[in-house]
Design a protein around this motif. Structure first.
Motif, PDB file in Angstrom:
ATOM      1  N   LYS A   1       0.825  -1.231   0.000  1.00  0.00           N
ATOM      2  CA  LYS A   1       0.000   0.000   0.000  1.00  0.00           C
ATOM      3  C   LYS A   1       0.851   1.269   0.000  1.00  0.00           C
ATOM      4  O   LYS A   1       0.349   2.365   0.197  1.00  0.00           O
TER       5      LYS A   1
ATOM      6  N   LEU B   1      -7.289   6.662   3.089  1.00  0.00           N
ATOM      7  CA  LEU B   1      -6.796   5.510   3.845  1.00  0.00           C
ATOM      8  C   LEU B   1      -7.826   5.071   4.890  1.00  0.00           C
ATOM      9  O   LEU B   1      -8.359   5.888   5.635  1.00  0.00           O
TER      10      LEU B   1
ATOM     11  N   ASP C   1      -5.733   0.301   6.569  1.00  0.00           N
ATOM     12  CA  ASP C   1      -4.577   0.700   5.760  1.00  0.00           C
ATOM     13  C   ASP C   1      -3.516   1.347   6.642  1.00  0.00           C
ATOM     14  O   ASP C   1      -2.323   1.066   6.534  1.00  0.00           O
TER      15      ASP C   1
END
Lengths: 85, 85
Positions: B9, B63, B67
């Motif tokens: 990510k 996010l 995350d």
């Protein structure tokens, strides 16, 4: 800033940020080798209150701009190595 | 968080924070080996706006909490060594 002068001004910081800038406190970030300009900005924001943290707003209150430059110069001067994964 | 998931990510982050978490941009801090809880708190504050930064307020908007935990786990998992002065 002057890293050597900064070295004399970080006794208070070491309580949370560690003797070598590796934090002793899960709420306090590592400072060793951090980006000088980022440290100056963070300290200034803790002093102005733009950035909120109970401890740091108190600590930063007594710092002059000069202190901030020196402290930032000191911590950014600490050499760090990233070990390959 | 899950560092391996976090690894997937951080492509956007690498532009400023470097491939290995050592910053490429004088305004962006190093993230390699940073304290996990501190990173989560910083990301959450950039998302809520409690912490102001043009770029990071935009980046953090997308996010999820999940995350943030994974990204924080990834960066804090990077091993750094402080070299003696």
């Amino acid at each position: 800033g002057d890293a050597r002068a900064g070295r004399q001004k970080i006794t208070t910081c070491q309580a949370c940020h560690g003797l070598d800038g590796l934090s002793k406190n899960p709420e306090a970030p590592n400072l060793a080798g951090q980006i000088e300009g980022y440290l100056v900005k963070a300290l200034a924001e803790y002093k102005s209150g733009a950035r909120k943290n109970e401890t740091m707003n108190i600590v930063a209150k007594d710092l002059s701009d000069h202190d901030m430059f020196d402290i930032a110069a000191y911590y950014s001067s600490i050499q760090v190595d990233v070990l390959p994964p």
